[in-house]
Design a protein around this motif. Structure first.
Motif, PDB file in Angstrom:
ATOM      1  N   ALA A 441       0.110  -0.828  16.715  1.00 26.35           N
ATOM      2  CA  ALA A 441       0.426  -1.275  18.069  1.00 26.35           C
ATOM      3  C   ALA A 441       1.623  -2.218  18.038  1.00 26.35           C
ATOM      4  O   ALA A 441       1.941  -2.836  17.012  1.00 26.35           O
ATOM      5  N   HIS A 442       2.285  -2.357  19.176  1.00 27.45           N
ATOM      6  CA  HIS A 442       3.482  -3.184  19.258  1.00 27.45           C
ATOM      7  C   HIS A 442       3.173  -4.616  18.826  1.00 27.45           C
ATOM      8  O   HIS A 442       2.186  -5.216  19.246  1.00 27.45           O
ATOM      9  N   GLY A 443       4.010  -5.133  17.931  1.00 31.37           N
ATOM     10  CA  GLY A 443       3.834  -6.498  17.448  1.00 31.37           C
ATOM     11  C   GLY A 443       2.844  -6.662  16.324  1.00 31.37           C
ATOM     12  O   GLY A 443       2.647  -7.780  15.842  1.00 31.37           O
ATOM     13  N   ARG A 444       2.249  -5.560  15.828  1.00 29.65           N
ATOM     14  CA  ARG A 444       1.199  -5.670  14.814  1.00 29.65           C
ATOM     15  C   ARG A 444       1.696  -5.330  13.408  1.00 29.65           C
ATOM     16  O   ARG A 444       1.071  -4.598  12.664  1.00 29.65           O
ATOM     17  N   GLU A 445       2.829  -5.907  13.025  1.00 30.31           N
ATOM     18  CA  GLU A 445       3.276  -5.758  11.636  1.00 30.31           C
ATOM     19  C   GLU A 445       2.255  -6.330  10.668  1.00 30.31           C
ATOM     20  O   GLU A 445       2.152  -5.870   9.529  1.00 30.31           O
ATOM     21  N   ASP A 446       1.505  -7.353  11.112  1.00 30.60           N
ATOM     22  CA  ASP A 446       0.482  -7.926  10.237  1.00 30.60           C
ATOM     23  C   ASP A 446      -0.527  -6.876   9.810  1.00 30.60           C
ATOM     24  O   ASP A 446      -0.848  -6.724   8.617  1.00 30.60           O
ATOM     25  N   LEU A 447      -1.026  -6.109  10.761  1.00 31.97           N
ATOM     26  CA  LEU A 447      -1.997  -5.059  10.460  1.00 31.97           C
ATOM     27  C   LEU A 447      -1.380  -3.955   9.611  1.00 31.97           C
ATOM     28  O   LEU A 447      -1.997  -3.442   8.667  1.00 31.97           O
ATOM     29  N   LEU A 448      -0.140  -3.606   9.929  1.00 31.19           N
ATOM     30  CA  LEU A 448       0.549  -2.563   9.181  1.00 31.19           C
ATOM     31  C   LEU A 448       0.715  -2.958   7.712  1.00 31.19           C
ATOM     32  O   LEU A 448       0.482  -2.149   6.802  1.00 31.19           O
ATOM     33  N   LEU A 449       1.072  -4.212   7.459  1.00 32.19           N
ATOM     34  CA  LEU A 449       1.270  -4.678   6.090  1.00 32.19           C
ATOM     35  C   LEU A 449      -0.058  -4.802   5.345  1.00 32.19           C
ATOM     36  O   LEU A 449      -0.122  -4.532   4.137  1.00 32.19           O
ATOM     37  N   ARG A 450      -1.111  -5.185   6.033  1.00 31.80           N
ATOM     38  CA  ARG A 450      -2.433  -5.228   5.374  1.00 31.80           C
ATOM     39  C   ARG A 450      -2.838  -3.842   4.902  1.00 31.80           C
ATOM     40  O   ARG A 450      -3.282  -3.659   3.754  1.00 31.80           O
ATOM     41  N   ALA A 451      -2.703  -2.851   5.789  1.00 36.64           N
ATOM     42  CA  ALA A 451      -3.089  -1.488   5.426  1.00 36.64           C
ATOM     43  C   ALA A 451      -2.164  -0.932   4.351  1.00 36.64           C
ATOM     44  O   ALA A 451      -2.615  -0.225   3.425  1.00 36.64           O
ATOM     45  N   ALA A 452      -0.861  -1.234   4.434  1.00 38.02           N
ATOM     46  CA  ALA A 452       0.090  -0.748   3.441  1.00 38.02           C
ATOM     47  C   ALA A 452      -0.228  -1.319   2.061  1.00 38.02           C
ATOM     48  O   ALA A 452      -0.172  -0.608   1.047  1.00 38.02           O
ATOM     49  N   ALA A 453      -0.566  -2.605   2.006  1.00 40.56           N
ATOM     50  CA  ALA A 453      -0.918  -3.223   0.724  1.00 40.56           C
ATOM     51  C   ALA A 453      -2.195  -2.618   0.155  1.00 40.56           C
ATOM     52  O   ALA A 453      -2.319  -2.433  -1.071  1.00 40.56           O
ATOM     53  N   GLN A 454      -3.124  -2.304   1.027  1.00 42.98           N
ATOM     54  CA  GLN A 454      -4.368  -1.671   0.579  1.00 42.98           C
ATOM     55  C   GLN A 454      -4.084  -0.300  -0.033  1.00 42.98           C
ATOM     56  O   GLN A 454      -4.631   0.059  -1.080  1.00 42.98           O
ATOM     57  N   LEU A 455      -3.203   0.465   0.598  1.00 46.13           N
ATOM     58  CA  LEU A 455      -2.840   1.779   0.063  1.00 46.13           C
ATOM     59  C   LEU A 455      -2.012   1.658  -1.216  1.00 46.13           C
ATOM     60  O   LEU A 455      -2.155   2.477  -2.128  1.00 46.13           O
ATOM     61  N   GLU A 456      -1.158   0.645  -1.299  1.00 45.56           N
ATOM     62  CA  GLU A 456      -0.371   0.438  -2.517  1.00 45.56           C
ATOM     63  C   GLU A 456      -1.281   0.183  -3.712  1.00 45.56           C
ATOM     64  O   GLU A 456      -0.992   0.617  -4.835  1.00 45.56           O
ATOM     65  N   GLN A 457      -2.396  -0.497  -3.462  1.00 46.61           N
ATOM     66  CA  GLN A 457      -3.351  -0.746  -4.538  1.00 46.61           C
ATOM     67  C   GLN A 457      -4.164   0.496  -4.859  1.00 46.61           C
ATOM     68  O   GLN A 457      -4.444   0.785  -6.021  1.00 46.61           O
ATOM     69  N   ALA A 458      -4.535   1.269  -3.827  1.00 47.86           N
ATOM     70  CA  ALA A 458      -5.372   2.458  -4.033  1.00 47.86           C
ATOM     71  C   ALA A 458      -4.593   3.631  -4.608  1.00 47.86           C
ATOM     72  O   ALA A 458      -5.135   4.427  -5.390  1.00 47.86           O
ATOM     73  N   VAL A 459      -3.324   3.770  -4.201  1.00 49.76           N
ATOM     74  CA  VAL A 459      -2.486   4.889  -4.656  1.00 49.76           C
ATOM     75  C   VAL A 459      -1.171   4.303  -5.167  1.00 49.76           C
ATOM     76  O   VAL A 459      -0.124   4.443  -4.535  1.00 49.76           O
ATOM     77  N   PRO A 460      -1.181   3.623  -6.314  1.00 46.31           N
ATOM     78  CA  PRO A 460       0.010   2.893  -6.763  1.00 46.31           C
ATOM     79  C   PRO A 460       1.181   3.825  -7.089  1.00 46.31           C
ATOM     80  O   PRO A 460       0.999   4.919  -7.601  1.00 46.31           O
ATOM     81  N   TRP A 461       2.377   3.363  -6.747  1.00 44.61           N
ATOM     82  CA  TRP A 461       3.582   4.160  -7.007  1.00 44.61           C
ATOM     83  C   TRP A 461       4.575   3.433  -7.910  1.00 44.61           C
ATOM     84  O   TRP A 461       5.624   3.969  -8.255  1.00 44.61           O
ATOM     85  N   GLY A 462       4.257   2.214  -8.310  1.00 45.00           N
ATOM     86  CA  GLY A 462       5.215   1.384  -9.028  1.00 45.00           C
ATOM     87  C   GLY A 462       5.671   1.934 -10.364  1.00 45.00           C
ATOM     88  O   GLY A 462       6.765   1.600 -10.833  1.00 45.00           O
ATOM     89  N   GLU A 463       4.854   2.764 -11.008  1.00 44.58           N
ATOM     90  CA  GLU A 463       5.228   3.280 -12.323  1.00 44.58           C
ATOM     91  C   GLU A 463       6.144   4.490 -12.253  1.00 44.58           C
ATOM     92  O   GLU A 463       6.708   4.904 -13.266  1.00 44.58           O
ATOM     93  N   ARG A 464       6.295   5.085 -11.060  1.00 45.91           N
ATOM     94  CA  ARG A 464       7.183   6.247 -10.939  1.00 45.91           C
ATOM     95  C   ARG A 464       8.635   5.795 -10.957  1.00 45.91           C
ATOM     96  O   ARG A 464       8.994   4.823 -10.298  1.00 45.91           O
ATOM     97  N   GLN A 465       9.463   6.499 -11.698  1.00 44.86           N
ATOM     98  CA  GLN A 465      10.886   6.208 -11.726  1.00 44.86           C
ATOM     99  C   GLN A 465      11.678   7.504 -11.631  1.00 44.86           C
ATOM    100  O   GLN A 465      11.296   8.511 -12.234  1.00 44.86           O
ATOM    101  N   PRO A 466      12.780   7.488 -10.887  1.00 43.43           N
ATOM    102  CA  PRO A 466      13.610   8.689 -10.803  1.00 43.43           C
ATOM    103  C   PRO A 466      14.398   8.920 -12.093  1.00 43.43           C
ATOM    104  O   PRO A 466      14.453   8.055 -12.963  1.00 43.43           O
ATOM    105  N   GLY A 467      15.023  10.083 -12.172  1.00 45.65           N
ATOM    106  CA  GLY A 467      15.810  10.407 -13.365  1.00 45.65           C
ATOM    107  C   GLY A 467      17.002   9.509 -13.548  1.00 45.65           C
ATOM    108  O   GLY A 467      17.401   9.193 -14.672  1.00 45.65           O
ATOM    109  N   VAL A 468      17.620   9.080 -12.450  1.00 42.66           N
ATOM    110  CA  VAL A 468      18.720   8.109 -12.524  1.00 42.66           C
ATOM    111  C   VAL A 468      18.128   6.744 -12.232  1.00 42.66           C
ATOM    112  O   VAL A 468      17.691   6.453 -11.120  1.00 42.66           O
ATOM    113  N   TYR A 469      18.068   5.897 -13.259  1.00 42.13           N
ATOM    114  CA  TYR A 469      17.489   4.560 -13.134  1.00 42.13           C
ATOM    115  C   TYR A 469      18.244   3.646 -14.095  1.00 42.13           C
ATOM    116  O   TYR A 469      18.839   4.107 -15.076  1.00 42.13           O
ATOM    117  N   VAL A 470      18.240   2.370 -13.794  1.00 40.32           N
ATOM    118  CA  VAL A 470      18.986   1.423 -14.634  1.00 40.32           C
ATOM    119  C   VAL A 470      18.550   1.571 -16.090  1.00 40.32           C
ATOM    120  O   VAL A 470      17.362   1.483 -16.410  1.00 40.32           O
TER     121      VAL A 470
END
Length: 471
Positions: A441-470
């Motif tokens: 809903a409008h103005g609810r970035e707080d809720l969006l970030l809570r849910a996004a953080a929950q999904l980041e923990q449940a389906v982590p993507w941090g270990e993926r790296q593209p072929g071109v990387y530092v």
């Protein structure tokens, strides 16, 4: 500090290293410069050489010493030339800082250079006649999305942890999906648009950035989202920092999921499957998940987005140091300028009415739902040349319909002003990122970030790296 060690940290991590004096801000900047130059040889994501020196910034801000790049989307940084990705604009400089750039300086962020964007920012592919093709670090034969594509390429390749981006129809979320990033489009009024623009794209353009982690998006939003005196669109200050929201349980949410675009265009099966899987994860976490979507008319969306397109043309006609030479413009841009000049007050009123016809049912939808989950794009990252902005056969409306065949899910929420975030929650059989979009809903970035953080923990993507990387 070596570039490969630098690239392992997000913005918050780098700031902590600098704060505790494990490394100096100068060492971080040096590593970042080497990292950017290393990957840019493959990506073509910069409009020119790195800034030397970097524009002045506060040494003690909340993100002091963290490197980033700015997007070539207009007058943004005082004294820095801009081109809007166009051969027709030369010798144009920003006379003052954009209000967002002023906040980046206050936060202590260090601007290293300027990233590529398509001409006038009106494409979901970052491929301009002036700068050429910006390549995707996951597959160099595919595009990075648009219009914040150069920024996305550099963040995805580990060259910078954060990059400036803006979004009038999907220009943060589309490249986030193509490049496997977190792309938050804040609510209308959450970030500033002045001082040069009073109402950027009739309220459809929102300034922010691209990150690799949800916590970086939260910390950055804290740094730049205070209300601005005198702006037409602004929201009240939030009760607590967004950085706290990513550590907060969102509670049991009413989540709607849809994979059907309002325009009815086909969606790649792998993207559909990835979106459905996110709904299943949210249900497994404990949320109430149903299949539902707002009832909107796709033609009204196109008419409303016409406000953004023609206002871009109008801004170029007003703000360029001289009238653009039509022969130096790409095919669609010539039509944009022509239609901007022929657009009447009645046309503007009709498009604004279309905006309201889209916004109202979406607002009502969020009375009964806390979150909406959709794909970010309908297709995987496009091969170079698939979205040809230099095709003179297009009118502005036919061009919008063309890019919305590729990305039909994003512009709706620029029209309505709702906050939306693309998360890299899926991956194709070819190894390409698949973004899934969450809207609140409008103005609810707080809720969006809570849910996004929950999904980041449940389906982590941090270990993926593209072929071109530092390194």
């Amino acid at each position: 500090m070596e570039p490969h060690a630098y690239a392992a940290f997000d913005a918050v991590g780098l700031r902590e290293l600098i704060r505790t004096r494990e490394v100096s801000a100068a060492e971080v900047e040096d590593a970042a410069r080497r990292a950017v130059e290393q990957v840019n040889a493959d990506l073509n994501a910069l409009t020119g050489p790195l800034f030397d020196p970097a524009p002045a910034h506060e040494p003690d801000g909340p993100l002091a010493g963290v490197p980033f790049v700015i997007k070539d989307s207009g007058p943004f940084t005082q004294g820095v030339p801009f081109t809007l990705g166009s051969r027709s604009i030369r010798g144009a400089y920003a006379l003052v800082d954009h209000d967002l750039m002023a906040r980046f300086r206050t936060a202590g962020l260090v601007a290293l250079g300027q990233s590529t964007a398509p001409e006038f920012g009106l494409n979901f592919a970052t491929e301009s006649v002036r700068y050429g093709v910006t390549r995707n670090p996951w597959d160099l034969e595919r595009g990075v999305g648009g219009s914040s594509g150069g920024s996305a390429a550099l963040v995805a390749a580990g060259a910078v942890p954060f990059a400036h981006a803006n979004d009038a129809g999907g220009s943060i979320r589309v490249p986030a999906s193509c490049c496997g990033l977190v792309g938050l489009k804040p609510s209308r009024g959450r970030t500033p648009s002045g001082p040069l623009a009073g109402e950027a794209a009739f309220g459809q353009l929102v300034e922010f950035g691209l990150t690799r982690t949800v916590r970086d998006a939260a910390h950055l939003l804290d740094a730049v989202s205070a209300p601005t005196v005198g702006e037409k669109y602004q929201l009240a200050p939030v009760a607590r920092p967004y950085a706290d929201e990513v550590r907060t349980d969102p509670g049991r949410l009413r989540v709607a999921v849809t994979t059907v675009p309002w325009s009815g265009v086909p969606v790649d099966r792998q993207i559909t499957e990835a979106t459905v899987a996110v709904g299943q994860v949210l249900e497994w976490i404990g949320h109430i998940v149903t299949e539902a979507s707002p009832d909107v008319d796709a033609d009204e969306v196109v008419e409303a987005v016409m406000l953004s397109a023609v206002s871009t043309g109008g801004a170029v006609l007003r703000g360029a140091p001289r009238r653009p030479d039509p022969s130096a413009l790409e095919g669609v841009s010539r039509r944009v300028l022509a239609e901007a000049e022929s657009f009447t007050a009645l046309d503007v009123l009709a498009a604004m009415e279309a905006q309201h016809l889209v916004t109202r049912p979406i607002g009502r939808f969020f009375l009964d739902h806390d979150l909406l989950v959709t794909p970010t794009l309908a297709q995987l990252p496009a091969p170079h040349g698939a979205l040809d902005y230099d095709d003179a056969r297009h009118s502005v409306r036919s061009w919008l319909r063309r890019i919305f065949e590729h990305g039909p899910f994003t512009a709706l929420f620029n029209v309505s002003g709702h906050p939306a975030i693309s998360l890299p929650l899926g991956q194709s059989r070819e190894g390409l990122p698949i973004g899934v979009q969450l809207i609140a809903a409008h103005g609810r970035e707080d809720l969006l970030l809570r849910a996004a953080a929950q999904l980041e923990q449940a389906v982590p993507w941090g270990e993926r790296q593209p072929g071109v990387y530092v390194d």
